[in-house]
Design a protein around this motif. Structure first.
Motif, PDB file in Angstrom:
ATOM      1  N   PRO A  43       0.827  -1.210   0.000  1.00 49.80           N
ATOM      2  CA  PRO A  43       0.000   0.000   0.000  1.00 49.80           C
ATOM      3  C   PRO A  43       0.863   1.264   0.000  1.00 49.80           C
ATOM      4  O   PRO A  43       1.926   1.294   0.630  1.00 49.80           O
ATOM      5  N   VAL A  44       0.407   2.286  -0.716  1.00 54.02           N
ATOM      6  CA  VAL A  44       1.110   3.569  -0.749  1.00 54.02           C
ATOM      7  C   VAL A  44       0.363   4.543   0.164  1.00 54.02           C
ATOM      8  O   VAL A  44      -0.708   5.036  -0.182  1.00 54.02           O
ATOM      9  N   ALA A  45       0.929   4.773   1.341  1.00 53.85           N
ATOM     10  CA  ALA A  45       0.333   5.717   2.294  1.00 53.85           C
ATOM     11  C   ALA A  45       0.661   7.143   1.879  1.00 53.85           C
ATOM     12  O   ALA A  45       1.695   7.407   1.266  1.00 53.85           O
ATOM     13  N   SER A  46      -0.217   8.057   2.189  1.00 57.71           N
ATOM     14  CA  SER A  46      -0.033   9.501   1.963  1.00 57.71           C
ATOM     15  C   SER A  46       0.143   9.880   0.499  1.00 57.71           C
ATOM     16  O   SER A  46       0.751  10.898   0.192  1.00 57.71           O
ATOM     17  N   ALA A  47      -0.391   9.070  -0.412  1.00 55.84           N
ATOM     18  CA  ALA A  47      -0.374   9.439  -1.829  1.00 55.84           C
ATOM     19  C   ALA A  47      -1.439  10.506  -2.065  1.00 55.84           C
ATOM     20  O   ALA A  47      -2.484  10.519  -1.421  1.00 55.84           O
ATOM     21  N   GLN A  48      -1.171  11.394  -3.000  1.00 55.04           N
ATOM     22  CA  GLN A  48      -2.143  12.425  -3.363  1.00 55.04           C
ATOM     23  C   GLN A  48      -3.057  11.847  -4.440  1.00 55.04           C
ATOM     24  O   GLN A  48      -2.579  11.353  -5.466  1.00 55.04           O
ATOM     25  N   VAL A  49      -4.372  11.904  -4.202  1.00 51.18           N
ATOM     26  CA  VAL A  49      -5.346  11.390  -5.160  1.00 51.18           C
ATOM     27  C   VAL A  49      -6.266  12.548  -5.547  1.00 51.18           C
ATOM     28  O   VAL A  49      -6.903  13.158  -4.693  1.00 51.18           O
ATOM     29  N   ARG A  50      -6.287  12.860  -6.839  1.00 55.00           N
ATOM     30  CA  ARG A  50      -7.105  13.968  -7.335  1.00 55.00           C
ATOM     31  C   ARG A  50      -8.234  13.427  -8.203  1.00 55.00           C
ATOM     32  O   ARG A  50      -8.035  12.483  -8.971  1.00 55.00           O
ATOM     33  N   LEU A  51      -9.386  14.041  -8.065  1.00 56.90           N
ATOM     34  CA  LEU A  51     -10.570  13.639  -8.812  1.00 56.90           C
ATOM     35  C   LEU A  51     -10.941  14.744  -9.795  1.00 56.90           C
ATOM     36  O   LEU A  51     -11.028  15.910  -9.422  1.00 56.90           O
ATOM     37  N   PHE A  52     -11.152  14.342 -11.053  1.00 56.96           N
ATOM     38  CA  PHE A  52     -11.563  15.276 -12.089  1.00 56.96           C
ATOM     39  C   PHE A  52     -12.941  14.875 -12.588  1.00 56.96           C
ATOM     40  O   PHE A  52     -13.192  13.703 -12.859  1.00 56.96           O
ATOM     41  N   LYS A  53     -13.819  15.853 -12.703  1.00 58.26           N
ATOM     42  CA  LYS A  53     -15.171  15.633 -13.216  1.00 58.26           C
ATOM     43  C   LYS A  53     -15.240  16.264 -14.596  1.00 58.26           C
ATOM     44  O   LYS A  53     -15.052  17.475 -14.731  1.00 58.26           O
ATOM     45  N   SER A  54     -15.465  15.421 -15.599  1.00 59.77           N
ATOM     46  CA  SER A  54     -15.514  15.909 -16.983  1.00 59.77           C
ATOM     47  C   SER A  54     -14.313  16.791 -17.304  1.00 59.77           C
ATOM     48  O   SER A  54     -14.444  17.898 -17.814  1.00 59.77           O
ATOM     49  N   ALA A  83      -3.473   9.664  -9.357  1.00 64.00           N
ATOM     50  CA  ALA A  83      -2.751   9.451  -8.098  1.00 64.00           C
ATOM     51  C   ALA A  83      -1.276   9.764  -8.275  1.00 64.00           C
ATOM     52  O   ALA A  83      -0.703   9.518  -9.346  1.00 64.00           O
ATOM     53  N   LEU A  84      -0.683  10.307  -7.227  1.00 66.70           N
ATOM     54  CA  LEU A  84       0.737  10.634  -7.229  1.00 66.70           C
ATOM     55  C   LEU A  84       1.351  10.192  -5.911  1.00 66.70           C
ATOM     56  O   LEU A  84       0.886  10.587  -4.839  1.00 66.70           O
ATOM     57  N   ASP A  85       2.380   9.351  -6.001  1.00 70.90           N
ATOM     58  CA  ASP A  85       3.156   8.950  -4.825  1.00 70.90           C
ATOM     59  C   ASP A  85       4.231  10.015  -4.629  1.00 70.90           C
ATOM     60  O   ASP A  85       5.195  10.081  -5.399  1.00 70.90           O
ATOM     61  N   LEU A  86       4.048  10.862  -3.643  1.00 71.92           N
ATOM     62  CA  LEU A  86       4.973  11.973  -3.417  1.00 71.92           C
ATOM     63  C   LEU A  86       6.377  11.501  -3.051  1.00 71.92           C
ATOM     64  O   LEU A  86       7.353  12.194  -3.302  1.00 71.92           O
ATOM     65  N   GLY A  87       6.486  10.304  -2.479  1.00 70.91           N
ATOM     66  CA  GLY A  87       7.790   9.768  -2.086  1.00 70.91           C
ATOM     67  C   GLY A  87       8.650   9.335  -3.255  1.00 70.91           C
ATOM     68  O   GLY A  87       9.870   9.517  -3.252  1.00 70.91           O
ATOM     69  N   THR A  88       8.026   8.778  -4.296  1.00 70.84           N
ATOM     70  CA  THR A  88       8.790   8.251  -5.433  1.00 70.84           C
ATOM     71  C   THR A  88       8.576   9.040  -6.718  1.00 70.84           C
ATOM     72  O   THR A  88       9.334   8.876  -7.671  1.00 70.84           O
ATOM     73  N   GLY A  89       7.523   9.827  -6.766  1.00 73.05           N
ATOM     74  CA  GLY A  89       7.196  10.567  -7.978  1.00 73.05           C
ATOM     75  C   GLY A  89       6.392   9.749  -8.978  1.00 73.05           C
ATOM     76  O   GLY A  89       6.034  10.245 -10.044  1.00 73.05           O
ATOM     77  N   ARG A  90       6.090   8.483  -8.658  1.00 78.02           N
ATOM     78  CA  ARG A  90       5.299   7.663  -9.566  1.00 78.02           C
ATOM     79  C   ARG A  90       3.859   8.176  -9.591  1.00 78.02           C
ATOM     80  O   ARG A  90       3.326   8.600  -8.571  1.00 78.02           O
ATOM     81  N   SER A  91       3.236   8.062 -10.765  1.00 78.23           N
ATOM     82  CA  SER A  91       1.845   8.504 -10.878  1.00 78.23           C
ATOM     83  C   SER A  91       1.081   7.559 -11.788  1.00 78.23           C
ATOM     84  O   SER A  91       1.666   6.770 -12.533  1.00 78.23           O
ATOM     85  N   GLY A  92      -0.214   7.647 -11.718  1.00 80.48           N
ATOM     86  CA  GLY A  92      -1.085   6.840 -12.566  1.00 80.48           C
ATOM     87  C   GLY A  92      -2.475   7.433 -12.568  1.00 80.48           C
ATOM     88  O   GLY A  92      -2.776   8.335 -11.783  1.00 80.48           O
ATOM     89  N   GLN A  93      -3.310   6.924 -13.459  1.00 86.79           N
ATOM     90  CA  GLN A  93      -4.672   7.427 -13.516  1.00 86.79           C
ATOM     91  C   GLN A  93      -5.622   6.367 -14.037  1.00 86.79           C
ATOM     92  O   GLN A  93      -5.207   5.427 -14.712  1.00 86.79           O
ATOM     93  N   VAL A  94      -6.889   6.550 -13.696  1.00 86.40           N
ATOM     94  CA  VAL A  94      -7.974   5.737 -14.242  1.00 86.40           C
ATOM     95  C   VAL A  94      -8.982   6.729 -14.800  1.00 86.40           C
ATOM     96  O   VAL A  94      -9.511   7.567 -14.064  1.00 86.40           O
ATOM     97  N   ALA A  95      -9.243   6.663 -16.100  1.00 84.00           N
ATOM     98  CA  ALA A  95     -10.166   7.590 -16.755  1.00 84.00           C
ATOM     99  C   ALA A  95     -11.440   6.850 -17.155  1.00 84.00           C
ATOM    100  O   ALA A  95     -11.496   5.622 -17.160  1.00 84.00           O
ATOM    101  N   GLY A  96     -12.463   7.626 -17.499  1.00 84.54           N
ATOM    102  CA  GLY A  96     -13.710   7.039 -17.998  1.00 84.54           C
ATOM    103  C   GLY A  96     -14.562   6.391 -16.935  1.00 84.54           C
ATOM    104  O   GLY A  96     -15.380   5.522 -17.237  1.00 84.54           O
TER     105      GLY A  96
END
Length: 108
Positions: A43-54, A83-96
């Motif tokens: 698990p990645v604790a303290s990751a930043q998760v942003r939500l975009f609507k349209s 999502a962004l893991d602030l510790g490693t800089g890794r990011s990802g997203q789920v769209a649609g």
């Protein structure tokens, strides 16, 4: 009296007077998920998760110690979770992601 798209204010003329108010609530749903490391699945604790609507920013949360996140009371619409893991800089997203009925819960 309240009508959709119109704001009206009514004052009570006399103490104890009653007024009727119509309130229309829109259907809402929930998006929840868990952020895991691509290296070992932890698990990645303290990751930043942003939500975009349209495609517009809507909300942001931080994952808990188990990498979980939760967005509640979301209007019916299309969403993207980034999502962004602030510790490693890794990011990802789920769209649609499509919330399309009342009290729907989508896990990503």
């Amino acid at each position: 009296m309240l009508r959709v798209g119109i704001h009206q204010h009514r004052a009570l003329a006399v103490e104890g007077e009653e007024k009727s108010v119509l309130i229309r609530l829109q259907p809402v749903g929930t998006i929840t998920g868990r952020i895991l490391s691509p290296l070992d699945g932890s698990p990645v604790a303290s990751a930043q998760v942003r939500l975009f609507k349209s495609s517009s920013f809507f909300d942001a949360v931080t994952t808990d110690s188990q990498g979980r996140f939760f967005f509640d009371a979301l209007p019916i619409s299309y969403y993207t979770v980034k999502a962004l893991d602030l510790g490693t800089g890794r990011s990802g997203q789920v769209a649609g992601i499509h919330l399309y009925y009342e009290e729907q819960v989508i896990s990503v």
